[in-house]
Design a protein around this motif. Structure first.
Motif, PDB file in Angstrom:
ATOM      1  N   THR A   4      -6.136 -74.130  23.922  1.00 24.54           N
ATOM      2  CA  THR A   4      -5.884 -75.568  23.355  1.00 24.54           C
ATOM      3  C   THR A   4      -6.841 -76.042  22.512  1.00 24.54           C
ATOM      4  OG1 THR A   4      -7.004 -76.367  25.376  1.00 24.54           O
ATOM      5  CG2 THR A   4      -4.447 -76.242  25.451  1.00 24.54           C
ATOM      6  N   THR A   5      -8.112 -75.806  22.687  1.00 22.90           N
ATOM      7  CA  THR A   5      -9.125 -76.135  21.686  1.00 22.90           C
ATOM      8  C   THR A   5      -8.921 -75.744  20.469  1.00 22.90           C
ATOM      9  OG1 THR A   5     -10.550 -76.253  23.698  1.00 22.90           O
ATOM     10  CG2 THR A   5     -11.645 -76.224  21.724  1.00 22.90           C
ATOM     11  N   GLU A   9      -8.357 -77.552  16.924  1.00 20.27           N
ATOM     12  CA  GLU A   9      -9.144 -77.367  15.475  1.00 20.27           C
ATOM     13  C   GLU A   9      -8.302 -77.089  14.609  1.00 20.27           C
ATOM     14  OE1 GLU A   9     -12.374 -76.705  12.835  1.00 20.27           O
ATOM     15  OE2 GLU A   9     -12.050 -77.891  14.504  1.00 20.27           O
ATOM     16  N   GLU A 101      -1.562 -82.740  22.043  1.00 21.81           N
ATOM     17  CA  GLU A 101      -2.903 -82.595  22.485  1.00 21.81           C
ATOM     18  C   GLU A 101      -3.087 -83.364  23.779  1.00 21.81           C
ATOM     19  OE1 GLU A 101      -6.153 -82.609  19.660  1.00 21.81           O
ATOM     20  OE2 GLU A 101      -4.902 -81.868  18.284  1.00 21.81           O
TER      21      GLU A 101
END
Length: 229
Positions: A4-5, A9, A101
């Motif tokens: 997810t990170t 990004e 997100e």
């Protein structure tokens, strides 16, 4: 690990690259046949909307398909929104990126069942990762294959190795996919670009075969890349 990170990004990189996009550039052709940059942006944006809807509903215990033909005309939405101004495209893309997100941040069980691909919520993250980085190349806004993170490129080859015909393997360094005697070798980003149709195979060695169709629908997770002998 669910990236997810890394997808967040990728969203940020794409949004930054779109900062200087003009209305005229939105109307210019993209490398995808029949599509302008506006069509590509409309597709990436609506895919974000659809994934956000799916995840938000799943968190409420409701199963919905990614694209319900009874309520959403996928191609019609793209055609109807491709002509947005650059600012309208940026705002719409940002809105649905943030929604997605935020929904992922509320997930507690990535194995929770959804009506999509391998039936797990985690598949929405990997799908968006591919969507953003691969279509960033199509947009030609300063992001290319060289900007793909290595872990993304490895994932892309994992996912797209199903396109290889029988008897053909691909290799990047000490990673090898497939078990065929014929072998295509090169940097992992170049392999991912070729398998995704974003290059003709520049940087690769070996006889490049004709690739099969893009993986679609429910599928088993690909076997992990194994270390080559």
């Amino acid at each position: 690990m669910i990236p997810t990170t890394a997808v967040a990004e990728a969203h940020r990189r794409l949004h930054r690259a779109l900062d200087g996009l003009t209305d005229e550039q939105v109307r210019e052709p993209s490398p995808l046949p029949g599509w302008t940059r506006g069509h590509v942006l409309a597709h990436v944006t609506d895919a974000g909307r659809a994934l956000a809807d799916l995840v938000e509903k799943a968190l409420l215990g409701v199963l919905v398909p990614l694209y319900d033909p009874r309520t959403h005309d996928r191609d019609g939405i793209i055609e109807a929104t491709a002509g947005r101004t650059a600012d309208e495209h940026r705002r719409a893309l940002l809105r649905h990126s943030v929604r997605l997100e935020d929904a992922w941040a509320r997930v507690r069980d990535w194995d929770q069942h959804v009506d999509y691909r391998d039936g797990k919520l985690s598949s929405t993250v990997f799908a968006r990762w591919r969507e953003v980085w691969i279509h960033a190349v199509d947009l030609d806004v300063g992001l290319g294959v060289a900007d793909w993170p290595e872990d993304f490129a490895v994932h892309a080859v994992d996912f797209l190795a199903d396109r290889l015909p029988g008897g053909v393997a691909v290799r990047a360094g000490d990673r090898r996919w497939g078990s065929g005697e014929a072998q295509v070798t090169g940097p992992v980003r170049d392999l991912a670009a070729w398998l995704s149709g974003r290059s003709s195979g520049d940087g690769l060695t070996g006889d490049l075969p004709e690739l099969g169709p893009w993986p679609s629908g429910a599928r088993r997770p690909p076997p992990p890349a194994r270390r080559a002998p």
